[in-house]
Design a protein around this motif. Structure first.
Motif, mmCIF file in Angstrom:
data_model
loop_
_atom_site.group_PDB
_atom_site.id
_atom_site.type_symbol
_atom_site.label_atom_id
_atom_site.label_comp_id
_atom_site.label_asym_id
_atom_site.label_seq_id
_atom_site.Cartn_x
_atom_site.Cartn_y
_atom_site.Cartn_z
ATOM 1 N N GLU A 62 1.555 7.756 -1.340
ATOM 2 C CA GLU A 62 2.861 7.825 -1.996
ATOM 3 C C GLU A 62 3.307 6.437 -2.445
ATOM 4 O O GLU A 62 3.836 6.266 -3.539
ATOM 5 C CB GLU A 62 3.900 8.427 -1.039
ATOM 6 N N ARG A 106 1.298 5.347 -5.394
ATOM 7 C CA ARG A 106 1.724 6.040 -6.609
ATOM 8 C C ARG A 106 3.050 5.457 -7.110
ATOM 9 O O ARG A 106 3.245 5.250 -8.300
ATOM 10 C CB ARG A 106 1.884 7.545 -6.332
ATOM 11 N N TYR A 107 3.936 5.182 -6.149
ATOM 12 C CA TYR A 107 5.240 4.628 -6.520
ATOM 13 C C TYR A 107 5.075 3.282 -7.209
ATOM 14 O O TYR A 107 5.657 3.019 -8.257
ATOM 15 C CB TYR A 107 6.100 4.486 -5.254
ATOM 16 N N ASP A 143 3.644 3.794 -10.662
ATOM 17 C CA ASP A 143 4.638 4.308 -11.597
ATOM 18 C C ASP A 143 5.642 3.242 -11.981
ATOM 19 O O ASP A 143 6.103 3.177 -13.112
ATOM 20 C CB ASP A 143 5.392 5.500 -10.960
ATOM 21 N N GLU A 144 5.965 2.404 -11.003
ATOM 22 C CA GLU A 144 6.956 1.363 -11.262
ATOM 23 C C GLU A 144 6.403 0.283 -12.172
ATOM 24 O O GLU A 144 7.099 -0.229 -13.033
ATOM 25 C CB GLU A 144 7.406 0.733 -9.935
#
Ligand code: ZN
Ligand code: ZN
Length: 162
Positions: A74, A77-78, A81-82
């Motif tokens: 997670e 992925r964060y 994405d950021e």
């Protein structure tokens, strides 16, 4: 989901749950320890629960480490994405600069102005595509390449006049 993935997911769940418990317990112990320490100090007493701090911090540390491992996917992925929009924005910002630099380079090496009419020609052009003037003169003495308008070779000084 196969057996291996199930085991992996269970391990992740274990890490998440125990990470939470360990961190929470660590925080509680640390708070108790500090509260006792300052409470005892205020009353000029000997703190008897200060060991909670020493138990609490390693617990908190272990808990956070477990949470980091449990939520690794997670978090990754964060972070992705950021950072992706940031990178895109960055690319968007530098693209015009890259373009102008590349066109400047192209101009510097890719164009050759005709000495007769001023028309720009490809760097390797031997004759002007507008007036047919000679753009390059090969020195008869040394074989050096000179501007079409040169009168003397810039390599050896030989006369280029025919
Ligand atoms: Zn020309
Ligand atoms: Zn020459």
């Amino acid at each position: 989901m196969n057996e291996n993935q199930k085991k992996h997911a269970r391990k992740k769940l274990f890490l998440k749950i125990f990470g939470c418990i360990f961190s929470a317990a660590g925080i509680v112990l640390a708070v108790i320890g500090f509260a006792d320490f300052f409470g005892a100090a205020a009353e000029a007493d000997m703190p008897d629960k200060f060991w909670c701090v020493f138990a609490g911090f390693p617990l908190l540390f272990i808990g956070i480490a477990m949470l980091l491992f449990g939520f690794r996917k997670e978090i990754a992925r964060y972070i992705k994405d950021e950072s992706a929009p940031v990178l895109n924005e960055f690319a968007e910002d530098i693209r015009p600069a890259v373009r102008s630099v590349s066109s400047a380079v192209q101009e510097a090496k890719g164009e050759r102005a005709c000495p007769e009419c001023g028309e720009s020609n490809a760097a390797d052009a031997k004759f002007c595509n507008n007036c047919g003037a000679r753009l390059k003169k090969i020195c008869p003495a040394c074989g050096g390449e000179n501007d079409g308008g040169a009168k003397f070779c810039d390599q050896c000084g030989a006369s280029l006049e025919e």
